[in-house]
Design a protein around this motif. Sequence first.
Motif, PDB file in Angstrom:
ATOM      1  N   GLY A  71      -2.757 -21.304 -19.342  1.00  0.00           N
ATOM      2  CA  GLY A  71      -2.534 -21.343 -17.910  1.00  0.00           C
ATOM      3  C   GLY A  71      -1.175 -21.915 -17.578  1.00  0.00           C
ATOM      4  N   GLY A  73       1.087 -24.396 -14.425  1.00  0.00           N
ATOM      5  CA  GLY A  73       0.931 -25.366 -13.355  1.00  0.00           C
ATOM      6  C   GLY A  73       2.241 -26.051 -13.036  1.00  0.00           C
ATOM      7  N   GLU A  81      -0.841 -30.499 -11.797  1.00  0.00           N
ATOM      8  CA  GLU A  81      -1.848 -29.507 -11.422  1.00  0.00           C
ATOM      9  C   GLU A  81      -1.674 -28.299 -12.333  1.00  0.00           C
ATOM     10  OE1 GLU A  81      -2.175 -28.506  -7.237  1.00  0.00           O
ATOM     11  OE2 GLU A  81      -1.161 -30.372  -6.692  1.00  0.00           O
ATOM     12  N   TRP A  82      -2.793 -27.745 -12.797  1.00  0.00           N
ATOM     13  CA  TRP A  82      -2.738 -26.490 -13.551  1.00  0.00           C
ATOM     14  C   TRP A  82      -4.066 -25.762 -13.434  1.00  0.00           C
ATOM     15  CZ3 TRP A  82      -3.707 -31.053 -16.128  1.00  0.00           C
ATOM     16  CH2 TRP A  82      -4.746 -31.073 -17.052  1.00  0.00           C
ATOM     17  N   THR A  83      -4.016 -24.469 -13.702  1.00  0.00           N
ATOM     18  CA  THR A  83      -5.206 -23.619 -13.608  1.00  0.00           C
ATOM     19  C   THR A  83      -5.314 -22.776 -14.870  1.00  0.00           C
ATOM     20  OG1 THR A  83      -4.949 -23.500 -11.210  1.00  0.00           O
ATOM     21  CG2 THR A  83      -6.357 -21.845 -12.222  1.00  0.00           C
ATOM     22  N   LYS A  85      -8.257 -19.881 -16.869  1.00  0.00           N
ATOM     23  CA  LYS A  85      -9.458 -19.062 -16.708  1.00  0.00           C
ATOM     24  C   LYS A  85     -10.179 -19.033 -18.043  1.00  0.00           C
ATOM     25  CE  LYS A  85      -7.700 -16.444 -12.872  1.00  0.00           C
ATOM     26  NZ  LYS A  85      -7.318 -15.159 -12.321  1.00  0.00           N
ATOM     27  N   GLU A  94     -12.643 -19.795 -13.205  1.00  0.00           N
ATOM     28  CA  GLU A  94     -11.350 -20.440 -12.969  1.00  0.00           C
ATOM     29  C   GLU A  94     -11.546 -21.945 -12.893  1.00  0.00           C
ATOM     30  OE1 GLU A  94      -8.045 -18.882 -10.362  1.00  0.00           O
ATOM     31  OE2 GLU A  94      -8.726 -20.609  -9.176  1.00  0.00           O
ATOM     32  N   ALA A  96      -9.482 -25.375 -12.060  1.00  0.00           N
ATOM     33  CA  ALA A  96      -8.268 -25.905 -11.437  1.00  0.00           C
ATOM     34  C   ALA A  96      -8.243 -27.421 -11.611  1.00  0.00           C
ATOM     35  CB  ALA A  96      -8.226 -25.536  -9.962  1.00  0.00           C
ATOM     36  N   TYR A  97      -7.265 -27.893 -12.377  1.00  0.00           N
ATOM     37  CA  TYR A  97      -7.123 -29.312 -12.677  1.00  0.00           C
ATOM     38  C   TYR A  97      -6.084 -29.944 -11.753  1.00  0.00           C
ATOM     39  CZ  TYR A  97      -9.593 -28.484 -17.065  1.00  0.00           C
ATOM     40  OH  TYR A  97     -10.533 -28.155 -17.999  1.00  0.00           O
ATOM     41  N   LYS A  98      -6.347 -31.176 -11.329  1.00  0.00           N
ATOM     42  CA  LYS A  98      -5.387 -31.941 -10.552  1.00  0.00           C
ATOM     43  C   LYS A  98      -5.534 -33.398 -10.965  1.00  0.00           C
ATOM     44  CE  LYS A  98      -3.550 -32.882  -6.020  1.00  0.00           C
ATOM     45  NZ  LYS A  98      -3.511 -32.526  -4.611  1.00  0.00           N
TER      46      LYS A  98
END
Length: 127
Positions: A71, A73, A81-83, A85, A94, A96-98
Amino acid sequence: MARITCRLTRVSAAVLALFISPMVQQVSVDGEWELVAQTRNGDVTWKVVFTQEGESVTVTMTGPRGGETKGTGTLKETTIEWTVKVATPRGELEMAYKGVVEGDMMSGVVRRGNIGTAAWTAKRKAA
């Protein structure tokens, strides 16, 4: 009097900028990390490799069963932040990390599609 006040304001701003600039430096997340997500089914550990170019990050995550996902970010100051799948038996999910980076540690929350959220922590692996 107005000129003196204006000059003092400019000098004060310049001095303040010298002290604040080092505190707002970009951190680096380059390298391998161990990330643990606290899910309702227990802890899940991922091997995560970040490659950073400025504020952009590329992420490769390897799960506990060896599956790999990639991914992208951002890292702005200490906020990351990154995403990615992930393939699941029910289709693609999906994630989504923050989080916030603090030296060789980071922590945050991951949103896992419509399943909900989970807290996570990560620690940089020694080189």
